[in-house]
Design a protein around this motif. Structure first.
Motif, PDB file in Angstrom:
ATOM      1  N   SER A 165     -26.648 -20.202   2.192  1.00  0.00           N
ATOM      2  CA  SER A 165     -26.035 -20.489   0.811  1.00  0.00           C
ATOM      3  C   SER A 165     -26.250 -18.839  -0.097  1.00  0.00           C
ATOM      4  CB  SER A 165     -26.722 -21.479   0.027  1.00  0.00           C
ATOM      5  OG  SER A 165     -26.497 -22.740   0.513  1.00  0.00           O
ATOM      6  N   THR A 166     -26.117 -17.867   0.535  1.00  0.00           N
ATOM      7  CA  THR A 166     -26.159 -16.631   0.259  1.00  0.00           C
ATOM      8  C   THR A 166     -25.040 -16.084  -0.763  1.00  0.00           C
ATOM      9  OG1 THR A 166     -24.956 -15.676   2.192  1.00  0.00           O
ATOM     10  CG2 THR A 166     -27.441 -15.966   2.366  1.00  0.00           C
ATOM     11  N   SER A 167     -25.664 -15.299  -1.621  1.00  0.00           N
ATOM     12  CA  SER A 167     -24.463 -14.754  -2.463  1.00  0.00           C
ATOM     13  C   SER A 167     -24.855 -13.136  -2.800  1.00  0.00           C
ATOM     14  CB  SER A 167     -24.719 -15.430  -3.846  1.00  0.00           C
ATOM     15  OG  SER A 167     -23.550 -14.805  -4.721  1.00  0.00           O
ATOM     16  N   ASN A 168     -24.055 -12.337  -2.391  1.00  0.00           N
ATOM     17  CA  ASN A 168     -24.396 -10.721  -2.401  1.00  0.00           C
ATOM     18  C   ASN A 168     -25.443 -10.322  -1.529  1.00  0.00           C
ATOM     19  OD1 ASN A 168     -22.293  -9.954  -4.286  1.00  0.00           O
ATOM     20  ND2 ASN A 168     -23.481 -10.966  -5.970  1.00  0.00           N
ATOM     21  N   ILE A 169     -25.705 -11.165  -0.680  1.00  0.00           N
ATOM     22  CA  ILE A 169     -26.858 -10.676   0.366  1.00  0.00           C
ATOM     23  C   ILE A 169     -26.276 -11.446   1.709  1.00  0.00           C
ATOM     24  CG2 ILE A 169     -28.353 -12.590  -0.356  1.00  0.00           C
ATOM     25  CD1 ILE A 169     -30.651 -11.060   0.519  1.00  0.00           C
ATOM     26  N   THR A 170     -26.439 -10.695   2.884  1.00  0.00           N
ATOM     27  CA  THR A 170     -26.135 -11.370   3.837  1.00  0.00           C
ATOM     28  C   THR A 170     -27.274 -12.399   4.658  1.00  0.00           C
ATOM     29  OG1 THR A 170     -27.086  -9.703   5.471  1.00  0.00           O
ATOM     30  CG2 THR A 170     -25.014  -9.212   4.692  1.00  0.00           C
ATOM     31  N   SER A 171     -27.025 -13.025   5.525  1.00  0.00           N
ATOM     32  CA  SER A 171     -28.043 -13.995   6.117  1.00  0.00           C
ATOM     33  C   SER A 171     -29.387 -13.225   6.627  1.00  0.00           C
ATOM     34  CB  SER A 171     -27.146 -14.887   7.065  1.00  0.00           C
ATOM     35  OG  SER A 171     -26.599 -14.174   8.085  1.00  0.00           O
ATOM     36  N   ASP A 172     -28.823 -12.060   7.094  1.00  0.00           N
ATOM     37  CA  ASP A 172     -29.912 -11.402   7.608  1.00  0.00           C
ATOM     38  C   ASP A 172     -30.810 -10.314   6.627  1.00  0.00           C
ATOM     39  OD1 ASP A 172     -27.764  -9.715   7.729  1.00  0.00           O
ATOM     40  OD2 ASP A 172     -27.883  -9.166   9.896  1.00  0.00           O
ATOM     41  N   GLY A 173     -30.395 -10.622   5.431  1.00  0.00           N
ATOM     42  CA  GLY A 173     -31.060  -9.729   4.209  1.00  0.00           C
ATOM     43  C   GLY A 173     -30.583  -8.650   3.782  1.00  0.00           C
ATOM     44  N   TYR A 174     -29.354  -8.059   4.198  1.00  0.00           N
ATOM     45  CA  TYR A 174     -28.815  -6.769   3.699  1.00  0.00           C
ATOM     46  C   TYR A 174     -28.275  -7.128   2.361  1.00  0.00           C
ATOM     47  CZ  TYR A 174     -29.291  -4.500   8.202  1.00  0.00           C
ATOM     48  OH  TYR A 174     -30.182  -3.911   9.268  1.00  0.00           O
ATOM     49  N   ILE A 175     -28.699  -6.247   1.342  1.00  0.00           N
ATOM     50  CA  ILE A 175     -28.076  -6.036   0.151  1.00  0.00           C
ATOM     51  C   ILE A 175     -27.340  -4.559   0.146  1.00  0.00           C
ATOM     52  CG2 ILE A 175     -28.443  -6.169  -2.501  1.00  0.00           C
ATOM     53  CD1 ILE A 175     -31.030  -7.823  -1.710  1.00  0.00           C
ATOM     54  N   THR A 176     -26.170  -4.616  -0.641  1.00  0.00           N
ATOM     55  CA  THR A 176     -25.572  -3.263  -0.833  1.00  0.00           C
ATOM     56  C   THR A 176     -25.561  -2.999  -2.415  1.00  0.00           C
ATOM     57  OG1 THR A 176     -23.933  -3.884   0.861  1.00  0.00           O
ATOM     58  CG2 THR A 176     -23.364  -2.037  -0.452  1.00  0.00           C
ATOM     59  N   LEU A 177     -26.064  -1.982  -2.728  1.00  0.00           N
ATOM     60  CA  LEU A 177     -26.198  -1.140  -3.884  1.00  0.00           C
ATOM     61  C   LEU A 177     -25.175  -0.421  -4.200  1.00  0.00           C
ATOM     62  CD1 LEU A 177     -30.365  -1.199  -4.385  1.00  0.00           C
ATOM     63  CD2 LEU A 177     -28.743  -3.175  -5.131  1.00  0.00           C
ATOM     64  N   ASP A 178     -24.879   0.034  -5.517  1.00  0.00           N
ATOM     65  CA  ASP A 178     -23.763   0.862  -5.744  1.00  0.00           C
ATOM     66  C   ASP A 178     -24.312   1.635  -6.922  1.00  0.00           C
ATOM     67  OD1 ASP A 178     -21.900   2.690  -6.161  1.00  0.00           O
ATOM     68  OD2 ASP A 178     -20.232   1.668  -5.670  1.00  0.00           O
ATOM     69  N   SER A 179     -24.655   2.681  -7.329  1.00  0.00           N
ATOM     70  CA  SER A 179     -25.233   3.212  -8.726  1.00  0.00           C
ATOM     71  C   SER A 179     -23.922   3.399  -9.377  1.00  0.00           C
ATOM     72  CB  SER A 179     -26.130   4.410  -8.290  1.00  0.00           C
ATOM     73  OG  SER A 179     -25.508   5.402  -7.577  1.00  0.00           O
ATOM     74  N   SER A 180     -22.763   3.622  -8.786  1.00  0.00           N
ATOM     75  CA  SER A 180     -21.604   3.915  -9.535  1.00  0.00           C
ATOM     76  C   SER A 180     -21.120   2.902 -10.458  1.00  0.00           C
ATOM     77  CB  SER A 180     -20.392   4.460  -8.694  1.00  0.00           C
ATOM     78  OG  SER A 180     -19.980   3.228  -7.996  1.00  0.00           O
ATOM     79  N   LYS A 181     -21.681   1.501 -10.285  1.00  0.00           N
ATOM     80  CA  LYS A 181     -21.462   0.286 -11.001  1.00  0.00           C
ATOM     81  C   LYS A 181     -22.517   0.165 -12.060  1.00  0.00           C
ATOM     82  CE  LYS A 181     -18.882  -1.856  -7.219  1.00  0.00           C
ATOM     83  NZ  LYS A 181     -18.618  -2.899  -6.449  1.00  0.00           N
ATOM     84  N   LYS A 182     -22.272   0.236 -13.079  1.00  0.00           N
ATOM     85  CA  LYS A 182     -23.130   0.382 -14.232  1.00  0.00           C
ATOM     86  C   LYS A 182     -24.132  -1.481 -14.358  1.00  0.00           C
ATOM     87  CE  LYS A 182     -22.693   4.298 -14.776  1.00  0.00           C
ATOM     88  NZ  LYS A 182     -23.801   5.299 -14.541  1.00  0.00           N
ATOM     89  N   GLU A 183     -23.229  -2.321 -14.186  1.00  0.00           N
ATOM     90  CA  GLU A 183     -23.610  -3.694 -14.266  1.00  0.00           C
ATOM     91  C   GLU A 183     -24.589  -4.156 -13.170  1.00  0.00           C
ATOM     92  OE1 GLU A 183     -19.699  -4.059 -12.267  1.00  0.00           O
ATOM     93  OE2 GLU A 183     -20.549  -2.806 -14.120  1.00  0.00           O
TER      94      GLU A 183
END
Length: 409
Positions: free
Chosen positions: A177-195
């Motif tokens: 039941s993942t949101s903004n994370i893959t089932s194997d645990g990857y999270i993608t960050l982007d510092s160009s987005k302030k929020e």
């Protein structure tokens, strides 16, 4: 920029964290409880800050291919951080990878040279938990052309998150039941987005899990093989409103003769396994809920009281002896006709026709061998079948078979 060349990622992973001890495991906390309430702080590790006493870095230096290489992976959790809100200052995300020490070939990622870890998170076996947090990043690195000239910024950084069972390799728990994370645990960050970005996932603690606590870990180092451009980055990773919430469960009580035999806790949306109740002389037929037969293939709808339904365990029918023969010295073979719905047979034998001082032998087979008989003696034999009740007690046929005799060879 020269790359880390290392082959000891797995061996050194066990020394990456500093733990907290003495936190009690949860015991059927109410749904919606944040189980982190008793914890105080995440701990950080990086190769260059040497929270492990330098064991990781010294091991790297001992590898011939890495001598003279700058060990750049460095960062730490800043002062004032809490278990629910922390800032990780990344001095350098490094350019670490796992290499084959013979061929120098890059064989795998190794982001574990910089981590944030929370240990002793109290959990209940079999329960679902929702992990939720907001995360943002200011991480950047310069993007350069072939001549080394800056042509822009790299703002994307992939990190790993893991919920795990401590010890024996820190086996990861599945994320669903993942949101903004893959089932194997990857999270993608982007510092160009302030929020900040909200991340959530559900974990299930195995029903047979005995330890009572799990660990949580962010791996923040380079993923050199998979994301080769994301190296040498610096800045902050901000984590806010980090919670681990106990999901809803239903209580299922198994009752017999007005006594509770067992209580099970079932996650919302799941089924409950039956309980093998025991009662001497009786067979369990099933369970009822509110007077109606309960279907164990259905999802548990609410808290339940399941009442055991019994019937008296019926004795098997009278069994028949097919033959009794003695073809070997001091032995006799009793052959029985197979009966239906039985668990086994009992054979009684004696040199007395009224079975005074008789011996008895049980077997699940229809052919039973009697041994240590007296040669030349006449042995009388009779038999019963048996089944078992719910308490695993034998329930025998009410009457013996007709007796037969044999002259022992």
């Amino acid at each position: 920029m020269r790359l880390f060349k290392k082959t000891m990622a797995v061996a050194l992973a066990s020394v990456m964290t500093i733990g907290m001890a003495g936190v009690a495991s949860a015991a059927q906390v109410p749904a919606g409880t944040n189980v982190l309430a008793g914890l105080t702080q995440w701990t950080s590790f990086s190769v260059c800050t040497r929270e492990d006493g330098g064991e990781w870095e010294e091991a790297l230096k001992a590898i011939p291919q890495t001598k003279g290489v700058d060990y750049a992976t460095e960062g730490y959790i800043t002062a004032g951080s809490t278990v629910s809100n922390f800032d990780f200052f990344v001095i350098n995300s490094g350019w670490d990878g796992e290499y084959n020490k013979l061929t120098n070939e890059l064989v795998n990622d190794n982001p574990w040279g910089m981590t944030a870890t929370l240990e002793n998170v109290p959990v209940e076996a079999g329960r679902n938990y929702t992990i939720s947090f907001n995360i943002s990043s200011t991480l950047k690195a310069s993007k350069k052309d072939a001549l080394g000239n800056k042509i822009g910024d790299i703002t994307t950084k992939h990190i790993l998150f893991k919920a795990y069972k401590p010890g024996n390799g820190d086996e990861a728990l599945e994320l669903t039941s993942t949101s903004n994370i893959t089932s194997d645990g990857y999270i993608t960050l982007d510092s160009s987005k302030k929020e900040s970005m909200k991340v959530s996932a559900v974990i299930n603690v195995p029903k047979d899990y005995k330890k009572g606590n799990i660990g949580l870990k962010f791996a923040l180092g380079a993923l050199l093989k998979t994301y080769a451009d994301e190296i040498g980055m610096s800045g902050y990773i901000h984590v806010n409103n980090f919670t681990v919430t106990a999901n809803k469960q239903y209580t299922v009580n198994f009752v017999s003769q007005n006594k509770t035999m067992s209580t099970k806790y079932v996650n919302e949306g799941e089924k409950v396994d039956t309980f093998a109740a025991k009662r001497k002389g009786y067979t369990l037929v099933g369970y009822t809920a509110n007077g109606a037969s309960y279907n164990f293939n259905s999802v548990v709808p609410s808290d339940l009281t399941l009442v055991a339904q019994w019937k008296k365990t019926a004795a098997p029918a009278k069994v028949k002896i097919a033959s009794v023969k003695s073809k070997s010295a001091k032995k006799a073979v009793v052959s029985l006709k197979k009966a239906k719905n039985v668990k086994g047979y009992a054979v009684q034998y004696s040199t007395n026709s009224k079975f005074k001082g008789a011996k008895q032998k049980t077997s699940k087979k229809t052919k039973i061998i009697l041994k240590k008989l007296k040669s030349g003696s006449i042995v009388y034999v009779r038999a019963k079948a048996y089944t078992t009740d719910s308490a695993d007690n034998k329930v025998f046929s009410k009457k013996w078979s007709a007796k037969k005799l044999v002259v022992v060879k």
